[in-house]
Design a protein around this motif. Structure first.
Motif, PDB file in Angstrom:
ATOM      1  N   UNK A  25      -1.320 -10.697  -5.175  1.00  0.00           N
ATOM      2  CA  UNK A  25      -2.568 -11.317  -5.623  1.00  0.00           C
ATOM      3  C   UNK A  25      -3.309 -11.988  -4.473  1.00  0.00           C
ATOM      4  N   UNK A  26      -2.568 -12.382  -3.444  1.00  0.00           N
ATOM      5  CA  UNK A  26      -3.243 -12.929  -2.266  1.00  0.00           C
ATOM      6  C   UNK A  26      -3.976 -11.842  -1.484  1.00  0.00           C
ATOM      7  N   UNK A  27      -3.348 -10.669  -1.375  1.00  0.00           N
ATOM      8  CA  UNK A  27      -3.913  -9.633  -0.509  1.00  0.00           C
ATOM      9  C   UNK A  27      -4.938  -8.756  -1.226  1.00  0.00           C
ATOM     10  N   UNK A  28      -4.734  -8.549  -2.525  1.00  0.00           N
ATOM     11  CA  UNK A  28      -5.578  -7.578  -3.225  1.00  0.00           C
ATOM     12  C   UNK A  28      -6.278  -8.172  -4.447  1.00  0.00           C
ATOM     13  N   UNK A  29      -5.962  -9.392  -4.783  1.00  0.00           N
ATOM     14  CA  UNK A  29      -6.648 -10.031  -5.892  1.00  0.00           C
ATOM     15  C   UNK A  29      -6.169  -9.601  -7.257  1.00  0.00           C
ATOM     16  N   UNK A  30      -5.310  -8.592  -7.311  1.00  0.00           N
ATOM     17  CA  UNK A  30      -4.835  -8.084  -8.594  1.00  0.00           C
ATOM     18  C   UNK A  30      -4.553  -6.606  -8.525  1.00  0.00           C
TER      19      UNK A  30
ATOM     20  N   UNK B 170       0.832  -1.201   0.000  1.00  0.00           N
ATOM     21  CA  UNK B 170       0.000   0.000   0.000  1.00  0.00           C
ATOM     22  C   UNK B 170       0.871   1.257   0.000  1.00  0.00           C
ATOM     23  N   UNK B 171       1.886   1.262   0.857  1.00  0.00           N
ATOM     24  CA  UNK B 171       2.756   2.434   0.946  1.00  0.00           C
ATOM     25  C   UNK B 171       3.470   2.700  -0.374  1.00  0.00           C
TER      26      UNK B 171
ATOM     27  N   UNK C 153      -7.599  -4.288  -7.592  1.00  0.00           N
ATOM     28  CA  UNK C 153      -7.891  -4.289  -6.166  1.00  0.00           C
ATOM     29  C   UNK C 153      -6.903  -3.436  -5.388  1.00  0.00           C
ATOM     30  N   UNK C 154      -5.640  -3.539  -5.764  1.00  0.00           N
ATOM     31  CA  UNK C 154      -4.630  -2.723  -5.095  1.00  0.00           C
ATOM     32  C   UNK C 154      -4.898  -1.240  -5.304  1.00  0.00           C
TER      33      UNK C 154
ATOM     34  N   UNK D 274      -8.573   4.414  -1.573  1.00  0.00           N
ATOM     35  CA  UNK D 274      -9.300   4.527  -0.315  1.00  0.00           C
ATOM     36  C   UNK D 274      -8.380   4.940   0.827  1.00  0.00           C
ATOM     37  N   UNK D 275      -7.195   4.319   0.875  1.00  0.00           N
ATOM     38  CA  UNK D 275      -6.260   4.639   1.953  1.00  0.00           C
ATOM     39  C   UNK D 275      -5.777   6.084   1.834  1.00  0.00           C
TER      40      UNK D 275
END
Lengths: 182, 182
Positions: B42-47, B11-12, B50-51, B57-58
């Motif tokens: 891909x595990x955390x955001x699906x692609x 995210x950062x 998603x990221x 949002x963040x």
DNA sequence: CAGTGGATAGAACGGTCGATCTACTCATTA
DNA sequence: TAATGAGTAGATCGACCGTTCTATCCACTG
């Protein structure tokens, strides 16, 4: 009534596709839409960057002519001329299919040193100069600042029209324009 | 004092890279900058989509907190609170490294149906709502319209700061804000 | 200790990118 | 008529895109 040559077809298609899909459109899509051979693009424009640069310039000239026409439709009173231009703008962003200002979008997504960014800034400055002619003509006490503010309001309309299409921008911007005109 | 996990590092890094290079940055660049395995994305955001959505949002939450803090620095007078927020904005766009509003840029370059566009519009509407709380508190005769106008002026500052960095936006926007506040 | 699950590294997928290339068509013209 | 040059068609290039894959490492837990 023969169809225009490859160069003009490329410009026309690129003008349309870069507006609807952004400057990130692939050259393949432009070539297919223009029905032009791949080679012609590189002969006429040297590459995609050159095409984008000329597309920006061509679009800017077109839009500035449209703005000048709107001003003239406002008659001789500079205030009324400015109001008429804002009426054109609020109408443009409210029209179906509006996706945002082509130049702002391009400037925000092109790499900083792209040859087209200079043309974008020049376009915005020419619009500011158009406003400045009117503010000078109306004897505004601070005509240059007023022109810069009118450009800000114009860009605000173009941006907000894309981001918040539910807003009634004509109603929102009108008193701000009047406040700037004094 | 351990370094954050892959999700937060992603995210950062994405927050930084999408700002400096736009949402068109490649995932490879983000992965390398975050020093994170490809699979974790891909595990955390699906692609990538998603990221990007979560990055928007963040970033929005972060910026809204910064705006709220600026408002509070303005004290209790709603007018002064709004003025303080505009001082923050004009300072931001004048700071070196400013390249434009992340959300406007993303909205103008993402395809219309991208999952992140809803978050972008929601962010702008929350900023408008922040203005509306102030205009209501000051007893403005038309608080909702005034809030929408303040959002327009804020976006105008953010856009003009990128397109015409030579302009003194603090000087230009100040009287327009006062005119809206009444 | 064995097992489980998150994180890592990196190869590899099919697809698209912009750009270059050869080969062919065709109208103009010398 | 032969030559020139613009336009067309399409293969091809290396690079990068987002995505999926296998395999390994390692900390935690049973």
């Amino acid at each position: 009534m023969t169809r225009p040559g490859p160069r003009e077809r490329l410009l026309t298609s690129a003008l349309e596709l870069t507006y609807t899909q952004g400057v990130g459109v692939g050259v393949d899509a432009i070539l297919k839409h223009a029905d032009v051979a791949r080679r012609s693009l590189y002969q006429h424009f040297g590459g995609k960057d050159g095409l984008i640069t000329e597309v920006i310039a061509a679009g800017a000239a077109e839009d500035e002519a449209r703005y000048a026409h709107a001003l003239d439709q406002g008659g001789n009173d500079p205030r009324e001329r400015v109001r008429t231009l804002f009426t054109l703008l609020t109408g443009l962003v409210a029209a179906p299919g509006f996706t945002g200002c082509r130049y702002i979008a391009a400037h925000l997504n092109l790499p900083p040193g792209h040859p087209a960014t200079a043309g974008i800034r020049a376009h915005k400055d020419r619009v500011r100069a158009m406003f400045a002619r009117e503010t000078h003509a109306m004897g505004h006490p601070a005509p240059e600042d007023a022109a810069a503010r009118l450009l800000m309001l114009a860009d605000a309309v173009l941006v907000e029209g894309a981001l918040r299409p539910e807003a009634d921008l004509a109603v929102l911007v009108e008193p701000m324009v009047e406040a700037v005109l004094g």
